[in-house]
Design a protein around this motif. Structure first.
Motif, PDB file in Angstrom:
ATOM      1  N   ALA A 133      10.274  54.622  -9.299  1.00 55.91           N
ATOM      2  CA  ALA A 133      11.478  55.440  -9.447  1.00 55.91           C
ATOM      3  C   ALA A 133      11.159  56.790 -10.078  1.00 55.91           C
ATOM      4  O   ALA A 133      10.201  56.938 -10.829  1.00 55.91           O
ATOM      5  CB  ALA A 133      12.485  54.707 -10.305  1.00 55.91           C
ATOM      6  N   THR A 134      11.966  57.754  -9.755  1.00 53.82           N
ATOM      7  CA  THR A 134      11.773  59.088 -10.319  1.00 53.82           C
ATOM      8  C   THR A 134      12.213  59.080 -11.777  1.00 53.82           C
ATOM      9  O   THR A 134      12.910  58.186 -12.234  1.00 53.82           O
ATOM     10  CB  THR A 134      12.625  60.119  -9.559  1.00 53.82           C
ATOM     11  N   ALA A 135      11.809  60.094 -12.475  1.00 51.49           N
ATOM     12  CA  ALA A 135      12.068  60.153 -13.909  1.00 51.49           C
ATOM     13  C   ALA A 135      13.565  60.181 -14.216  1.00 51.49           C
ATOM     14  O   ALA A 135      14.002  59.698 -15.245  1.00 51.49           O
ATOM     15  CB  ALA A 135      11.394  61.372 -14.504  1.00 51.49           C
ATOM     16  N   ALA A 136      14.347  60.728 -13.295  1.00 52.07           N
ATOM     17  CA  ALA A 136      15.776  60.875 -13.549  1.00 52.07           C
ATOM     18  C   ALA A 136      16.521  59.554 -13.380  1.00 52.07           C
ATOM     19  O   ALA A 136      17.654  59.424 -13.800  1.00 52.07           O
ATOM     20  CB  ALA A 136      16.362  61.914 -12.612  1.00 52.07           C
ATOM     21  N   THR A 137      15.865  58.596 -12.743  1.00 55.00           N
ATOM     22  CA  THR A 137      16.549  57.350 -12.441  1.00 55.00           C
ATOM     23  C   THR A 137      16.312  56.322 -13.536  1.00 55.00           C
ATOM     24  O   THR A 137      15.190  56.040 -13.893  1.00 55.00           O
ATOM     25  CB  THR A 137      16.035  56.790 -11.103  1.00 55.00           C
ATOM     26  N   ASP A 138      17.397  55.802 -14.031  1.00 48.54           N
ATOM     27  CA  ASP A 138      17.309  54.804 -15.076  1.00 48.54           C
ATOM     28  C   ASP A 138      17.346  53.420 -14.431  1.00 48.54           C
ATOM     29  O   ASP A 138      18.369  53.019 -13.890  1.00 48.54           O
ATOM     30  CB  ASP A 138      18.490  54.988 -16.036  1.00 48.54           C
ATOM     31  N   CYS A 139      16.236  52.731 -14.478  1.00 45.86           N
ATOM     32  CA  CYS A 139      16.150  51.440 -13.802  1.00 45.86           C
ATOM     33  C   CYS A 139      16.162  50.286 -14.787  1.00 45.86           C
ATOM     34  O   CYS A 139      15.545  49.248 -14.553  1.00 45.86           O
ATOM     35  CB  CYS A 139      14.905  51.386 -12.933  1.00 45.86           C
ATOM     36  N   ALA A 140      16.828  50.498 -15.889  1.00 43.82           N
ATOM     37  CA  ALA A 140      16.893  49.437 -16.888  1.00 43.82           C
ATOM     38  C   ALA A 140      18.173  49.600 -17.689  1.00 43.82           C
ATOM     39  O   ALA A 140      18.707  50.696 -17.824  1.00 43.82           O
ATOM     40  CB  ALA A 140      15.693  49.514 -17.811  1.00 43.82           C
ATOM     41  N   VAL A 141      18.655  48.501 -18.201  1.00 43.44           N
ATOM     42  CA  VAL A 141      19.834  48.548 -19.046  1.00 43.44           C
ATOM     43  C   VAL A 141      19.680  47.493 -20.149  1.00 43.44           C
ATOM     44  O   VAL A 141      19.063  46.454 -19.941  1.00 43.44           O
ATOM     45  CB  VAL A 141      21.132  48.340 -18.213  1.00 43.44           C
ATOM     46  N   THR A 142      20.189  47.828 -21.307  1.00 44.27           N
ATOM     47  CA  THR A 142      20.164  46.889 -22.424  1.00 44.27           C
ATOM     48  C   THR A 142      21.593  46.498 -22.769  1.00 44.27           C
ATOM     49  O   THR A 142      22.467  47.353 -22.882  1.00 44.27           O
ATOM     50  CB  THR A 142      19.484  47.528 -23.657  1.00 44.27           C
ATOM     51  N   ILE A 143      21.814  45.219 -22.882  1.00 41.99           N
ATOM     52  CA  ILE A 143      23.135  44.705 -23.233  1.00 41.99           C
ATOM     53  C   ILE A 143      23.031  44.066 -24.611  1.00 41.99           C
ATOM     54  O   ILE A 143      22.137  43.246 -24.849  1.00 41.99           O
ATOM     55  CB  ILE A 143      23.603  43.640 -22.223  1.00 41.99           C
ATOM     56  N   GLU A 144      23.924  44.459 -25.468  1.00 41.85           N
ATOM     57  CA  GLU A 144      23.892  43.896 -26.816  1.00 41.85           C
ATOM     58  C   GLU A 144      25.011  42.873 -26.985  1.00 41.85           C
ATOM     59  O   GLU A 144      26.178  43.166 -26.757  1.00 41.85           O
ATOM     60  CB  GLU A 144      24.041  45.022 -27.845  1.00 41.85           C
ATOM     61  N   SER A 145      24.620  41.673 -27.401  1.00 43.20           N
ATOM     62  CA  SER A 145      25.609  40.619 -27.653  1.00 43.20           C
ATOM     63  C   SER A 145      25.641  40.319 -29.150  1.00 43.20           C
ATOM     64  O   SER A 145      24.806  40.802 -29.899  1.00 43.20           O
ATOM     65  CB  SER A 145      25.232  39.365 -26.860  1.00 43.20           C
ATOM     66  N   ASN A 146      26.617  39.524 -29.561  1.00 41.95           N
ATOM     67  CA  ASN A 146      26.785  39.300 -31.003  1.00 41.95           C
ATOM     68  C   ASN A 146      27.311  37.893 -31.293  1.00 41.95           C
ATOM     69  O   ASN A 146      27.375  37.046 -30.407  1.00 41.95           O
ATOM     70  CB  ASN A 146      27.727  40.366 -31.570  1.00 41.95           C
ATOM     71  N   ASP A 147      27.692  37.666 -32.522  1.00 41.92           N
ATOM     72  CA  ASP A 147      28.207  36.359 -32.943  1.00 41.92           C
ATOM     73  C   ASP A 147      29.694  36.186 -32.623  1.00 41.92           C
ATOM     74  O   ASP A 147      30.286  35.157 -32.934  1.00 41.92           O
ATOM     75  CB  ASP A 147      27.994  36.158 -34.452  1.00 41.92           C
ATOM     76  N   GLN A 148      30.321  37.182 -32.039  1.00 36.15           N
ATOM     77  CA  GLN A 148      31.759  37.108 -31.734  1.00 36.15           C
ATOM     78  C   GLN A 148      32.019  36.780 -30.255  1.00 36.15           C
ATOM     79  O   GLN A 148      33.072  37.138 -29.706  1.00 36.15           O
ATOM     80  CB  GLN A 148      32.449  38.432 -32.096  1.00 36.15           C
ATOM     81  N   ILE A 149      31.046  36.166 -29.605  1.00 39.01           N
ATOM     82  CA  ILE A 149      31.164  35.817 -28.172  1.00 39.01           C
ATOM     83  C   ILE A 149      31.546  37.047 -27.355  1.00 39.01           C
ATOM     84  O   ILE A 149      32.518  37.061 -26.594  1.00 39.01           O
ATOM     85  CB  ILE A 149      32.182  34.678 -27.912  1.00 39.01           C
ATOM     86  N   SER A 150      30.802  38.118 -27.529  1.00 41.48           N
ATOM     87  CA  SER A 150      31.041  39.276 -26.662  1.00 41.48           C
ATOM     88  C   SER A 150      29.762  40.082 -26.516  1.00 41.48           C
ATOM     89  O   SER A 150      28.793  39.888 -27.245  1.00 41.48           O
ATOM     90  CB  SER A 150      32.160  40.155 -27.242  1.00 41.48           C
TER      91      SER A 150
END
Ligand code: ZN
Length: 158
Positions: A24-41
């Motif tokens: 992928a080119t530098a401008a393309t973001d091919c990853a995502v981070t999802i943050e979860s917690n103790d509140q079931i979300s």
């Protein structure tokens, strides 16, 4: 052993981030981070995957403190129309961390507890344009509060 595995896993992820795995080119973001917690979300209800990515990396982070036995989270991807079938009866699958053997599961992370993280790489050529995908946490009773949609986009919206 578990620690070593996690260390190697993190190392690979770090190297991928450093050298941007794939073509992928530098401008393309091919990853995502999802943050979860103790509140079931978690903090992402929608993910858009750029078609230019050959691989898309999902990293699920558990920012809470509770053990996976009581507040486990994972990230399971399926087609929208398959979701209810895939999610059905998962509470019986404790031995396999609430993942059942099901070809309709496109990808899934490991089940994690507080302070842990798990990544999974989705092969973008396995995703179809115009198809709606959903992701959810398959820990018992979490699906209602922890789900989202994933779509393939030709060009990422800014
Ligand atoms: Zn969960």
């Amino acid at each position: 052993m578990n620690y070593l595995h996690r260390y190697l896993n993190n190392l690979v992820i770090s190297l991928c981030l450093l050298f941007s795995c794939g073509v992928a080119t530098a401008a393309t973001d091919c990853a995502v981070t999802i943050e979860s917690n103790d509140q079931i979300s978690w903090n992402k209800q929608a993910i858009e995957v750029d078609k230019q990515c050959s691989e898309f990396t999902i990293t699920l982070v558990h920012a809470g403190k509770l053990d996976k036995e009581v507040m486990g989270h994972n990230w399971v991807l399926a087609k929208e129309q398959d979701m209810s079938a895939v999610a059905k009866g998962v509470w019986m699958q404790k031995a396999t961390d609430y993942i059942k053997e099901d070809p309709r599961i496109i990808a899934h992370t490991q089940l994690i507890g507080g302070g842990e993280q798990s990544s999974i790489v989705v092969e973008v050529n396995k995703l179809q344009e115009g198809q709606k995908y959903v992701y959810f946490c398959s820990y018992p009773e979490h699906v209602e509060l922890m789900h989202g949609t994933l779509e393939l986009l030709e060009e990422k919206r800014e």
